[in-house]
Design a protein around this motif. Structure first.
Motif, mmCIF file in Angstrom:
data_model
loop_
_atom_site.group_PDB
_atom_site.id
_atom_site.type_symbol
_atom_site.label_atom_id
_atom_site.label_comp_id
_atom_site.label_asym_id
_atom_site.label_seq_id
_atom_site.Cartn_x
_atom_site.Cartn_y
_atom_site.Cartn_z
ATOM 1 N N ASN A 1 0.857 -1.198 0.000
ATOM 2 C CA ASN A 1 0.000 0.000 0.000
ATOM 3 C C ASN A 1 0.888 1.241 0.000
ATOM 4 N N MET B 1 1.354 5.248 -0.036
ATOM 5 C CA MET B 1 0.607 6.459 0.334
ATOM 6 C C MET B 1 1.511 7.682 0.283
ATOM 7 N N HIS C 1 -9.729 8.024 0.614
ATOM 8 C CA HIS C 1 -8.820 6.964 1.056
ATOM 9 C C HIS C 1 -9.326 5.654 0.471
ATOM 10 N N VAL D 1 -10.113 -2.238 -2.000
ATOM 11 C CA VAL D 1 -8.964 -2.965 -2.551
ATOM 12 C C VAL D 1 -9.405 -4.329 -3.067
ATOM 13 N N ILE E 1 -0.701 -1.028 -4.529
ATOM 14 C CA ILE E 1 -1.855 -0.123 -4.561
ATOM 15 C C ILE E 1 -1.326 1.287 -4.446
ATOM 16 N N ASN F 1 -2.540 4.502 -3.334
ATOM 17 C CA ASN F 1 -3.676 5.046 -2.585
ATOM 18 C C ASN F 1 -4.002 6.467 -3.065
ATOM 19 N N PRO G 1 -5.938 8.099 4.556
ATOM 20 C CA PRO G 1 -5.504 6.722 4.257
ATOM 21 C C PRO G 1 -4.773 6.055 5.424
ATOM 22 N N THR H 1 -5.811 -1.565 4.623
ATOM 23 C CA THR H 1 -6.245 -1.969 3.271
ATOM 24 C C THR H 1 -6.104 -3.467 3.050
ATOM 25 N N ALA I 1 -3.050 -4.714 3.157
ATOM 26 C CA ALA I 1 -1.696 -4.822 2.598
ATOM 27 C C ALA I 1 -0.751 -5.549 3.547
ATOM 28 N N ASN J 1 3.007 -1.309 4.439
ATOM 29 C CA ASN J 1 2.604 0.064 4.130
ATOM 30 C C ASN J 1 3.844 0.903 3.877
#
Lengths: 223, 223
Positions: free
Chosen positions: A37, A39, A96, A102, A119, A121, A128, A133, A135, A138
């Protein structure tokens, strides 16, 4: 160019997100698919970093990208133009991604065909960080032009991430960004975080991050 | 240095935000206080722009700043260090300001003492666009390092704003930011938006924006 699948998010489900995220993580583990994930703020360089990272990883891993955007397909199209499997999640107004969204992005993909799914985001340092998610790891990007005070102002994001990519280090010469002060602030919040300094534009530092990621995915899929 | 008042936001009220925002705007109009809502991504330069703008405006207007932050007081302290009246709203996890939160920020201030109050919203291009804060004008910053594709990806923010400040134009030489393409995208969404190109760091272009703002406030308070 790969064809981009577009999925519209119609509703948001909050209540059972933690349960949903755990189920998704279990299913990913069973299928040996590493979900990452990514971000950051808008414009910190998520798409460019994904492109540069997957260029280096090449065929060492079978990779796919899920792009979340409020209202465009530009990122997924950039990814697909490089021949990489891409899915576009159009989030409407949502700020988010959660695990259900997802899961929608993963629908129609055969997880066994992919070692790594990234992903991207929604560009946002706040919301977020609050949603699991599903994941496995992160990762966040902080870009040099955003300033070295961001860990003070958006602490949760720095706390929930396993890796911090400090991007746009090619801007350091124009900036008063104090990289040591920033690192101290981040490690204060999250002593276990891994920090890589990169420029996704020039490619500087991306190899070390891509090697680390490849190694993590290989360990995960070998389990 | 001015003393900074800290206000903690404990709860969020959604339902009557439109009504609350209208009431707040009416009260501001009655008191001849021009409320400006400044929004952007994290790190686009909100605080620096406020400082540079108020430095130019000087004593032509009686000004105050309400700083919203999830978890720090660094911005309000920077403002107060310049001798400017500042209030810190600590938003906890909230990713935006609504009219009730702004009203809390204004509590304890005698509105008649101020011609201009600038709210620095939470750094976020998504959620703040959805909430009327009661402001007279909405202004956003897009900084050059964020990229020229942001109007495609965060269209609502560009649609609800009266003014776009394109900040960090001193980074243009290092960037592939296409300013004409960006403007075309923005004007497509919002033909009435005013666009100023500035560098809050070097000061370039800030005079024109500060003059425009001073004039708007003077017209408003003369009504």
């Amino acid at each position: 160019m790969e064809e981009v699948r577009l999925i519209e998010i119609k509703e948001e489900i909050h209540s059972d997100n933690t349960v949903k995220a755990k189920q998704l993580r279990d299913s990913l583990s069973k299928n040996k698919t590493f979900l990452l994930n990514l971000m950051s703020s808008p414009g910190a360089g998520k798409t460019t970093t994904i492109l540069k990272t997957l260029e280096i990883i090449g065929d060492k891993l079978r990779s796919s990208v899920i792009e979340a955007d409020i209202d465009s397909m530009v990122d997924a199209e950039k990814i697909a133009a490089k021949g990489i499997h891409a899915v576009q999640l159009r989030t409407g107004g949502f700020c988010h991604l959660d695990a259900s969204m997802v899961e929608k992005g993963l629908e129609g993909m055969n997880l066994k065909d992919f070692d790594l799914v990234i992903i991207e985001n929604v560009g946002n340092l706040v919301c977020p960080a609050e949603f699991d998610t599903g994941a496995i790891k992160n990762v966040m990007i902080l870009s040099v032009p955003e300033g070295d005070d961001k860990p003070l102002k958006y602490p949760l994001m720095f706390t929930v991430c396993d890796v911090l990519l400090v991007n746009k280090i090619d801007y350091l010469s124009l900036s008063d960004f104090d990289i040591d002060a920033m690192k101290e602030r981040v490690l204060n919040l999250n002593p276990k975080i891994r920090i890589f300094e990169i420029s996704s534009k020039t490619g500087e530092g991306v190899q070390a991050w891509a090697d680390w990621l490849t190694n993590e995915v290989k360990q995960f899929t070998a389990q």
